[in-house]
Design a protein around this motif. Structure first.
Motif, PDB file in Angstrom:
ATOM      1  N   THR A  40       2.468 -10.871   0.028  1.00 12.85           N
ATOM      2  CA  THR A  40       1.310 -10.199  -0.355  1.00 12.85           C
ATOM      3  C   THR A  40       0.325 -10.034   0.878  1.00 12.85           C
ATOM      4  OG1 THR A  40       1.492 -11.668  -2.360  1.00 12.85           O
ATOM      5  CG2 THR A  40      -0.809 -10.845  -2.036  1.00 12.85           C
ATOM      6  N   VAL A  54      -5.491   2.817  -3.068  1.00 10.36           N
ATOM      7  CA  VAL A  54      -4.357   2.693  -4.007  1.00 10.36           C
ATOM      8  C   VAL A  54      -3.290   1.303  -3.354  1.00 10.36           C
ATOM      9  CG1 VAL A  54      -2.245   3.607  -4.762  1.00 10.36           C
ATOM     10  CG2 VAL A  54      -4.190   5.212  -4.602  1.00 10.36           C
ATOM     11  N   GLY A  55      -3.143   1.201  -2.233  1.00 11.98           N
ATOM     12  CA  GLY A  55      -2.500   0.033  -1.589  1.00 11.98           C
ATOM     13  C   GLY A  55      -3.242  -1.052  -1.840  1.00 11.98           C
ATOM     14  N   LEU A  58      -2.308  -1.955  -5.624  1.00 11.01           N
ATOM     15  CA  LEU A  58      -0.972  -2.115  -5.651  1.00 11.01           C
ATOM     16  C   LEU A  58      -0.863  -3.666  -5.030  1.00 11.01           C
ATOM     17  CD1 LEU A  58       0.921   1.027  -4.867  1.00 11.01           C
ATOM     18  CD2 LEU A  58       0.635  -0.041  -7.197  1.00 11.01           C
ATOM     19  N   THR A  59      -1.411  -4.104  -4.099  1.00  7.33           N
ATOM     20  CA  THR A  59      -1.538  -5.589  -3.598  1.00  7.33           C
ATOM     21  C   THR A  59      -1.906  -6.301  -4.550  1.00  7.33           C
ATOM     22  OG1 THR A  59      -1.857  -4.730  -1.383  1.00  7.33           O
ATOM     23  CG2 THR A  59      -2.213  -7.031  -1.849  1.00  7.33           C
ATOM     24  N   TRP A  61      -2.040  -5.962  -7.843  1.00 10.62           N
ATOM     25  CA  TRP A  61      -0.889  -6.141  -8.679  1.00 10.62           C
ATOM     26  C   TRP A  61       0.515  -6.833  -8.297  1.00 10.62           C
ATOM     27  CZ3 TRP A  61       0.172  -5.509 -13.756  1.00 10.62           C
ATOM     28  CH2 TRP A  61       1.381  -5.441 -14.321  1.00 10.62           C
ATOM     29  N   VAL A  62       0.806  -6.743  -7.101  1.00  6.42           N
ATOM     30  CA  VAL A  62       1.861  -7.742  -6.621  1.00  6.42           C
ATOM     31  C   VAL A  62       1.346  -9.273  -6.641  1.00  6.42           C
ATOM     32  CG1 VAL A  62       2.874  -8.516  -4.457  1.00  6.42           C
ATOM     33  CG2 VAL A  62       2.776  -6.015  -4.945  1.00  6.42           C
TER      34      VAL A  62
END
Length: 99
Positions: A40, A54-55, A58-59, A61-62
């Motif tokens: 993460t 966006v990254g 997504l982080t 989300w991870v």
């Protein structure tokens, strides 16, 4: 992999290949899931380095997916090591029970 070895790192406990005792030394003394946390943080670092909103999403989300995985894995890992310790104390193993 230093503390766990290959079988401990790659889901050996799910297939009945347990360590002699649950690993609690560093990095497991800081977190119960250092590979999830490290992954993460790597995603977060890359998102920041690239300046990617966006990254960052997504982080997040991870992180959520890993938290859900840990909600299942942490109790399971505790259970299998408690069961193994109880069987060792009783002098039985799964192989001995089947005979």
């Amino acid at each position: 992999m230093w503390r766990l070895g290959v079988t401990g790192t790659y889901l050996g406990d799910y297939f009945g290949i347990l360590m002699p005792a649950r690993v609690t030394g560093f990095p497991f003394s800081w977190t119960s899931a250092p590979m999830y946390d490290g992954s993460t943080l790597l995603f977060l670092a890359k998102a920041i380095a690239e300046g990617s909103p966006v990254g960052l999403v997504l982080t997040a989300w991870v992180y959520i997916v890993y938290a859900l995985a840990r909600a299942w894995e942490d109790p399971f890992t505790a259970y299998i090591y408690e069961r193994a310790a109880a069987e060792a104390a009783a002098g039985t193993t799964p192989a001995k029970k089947r005979q």
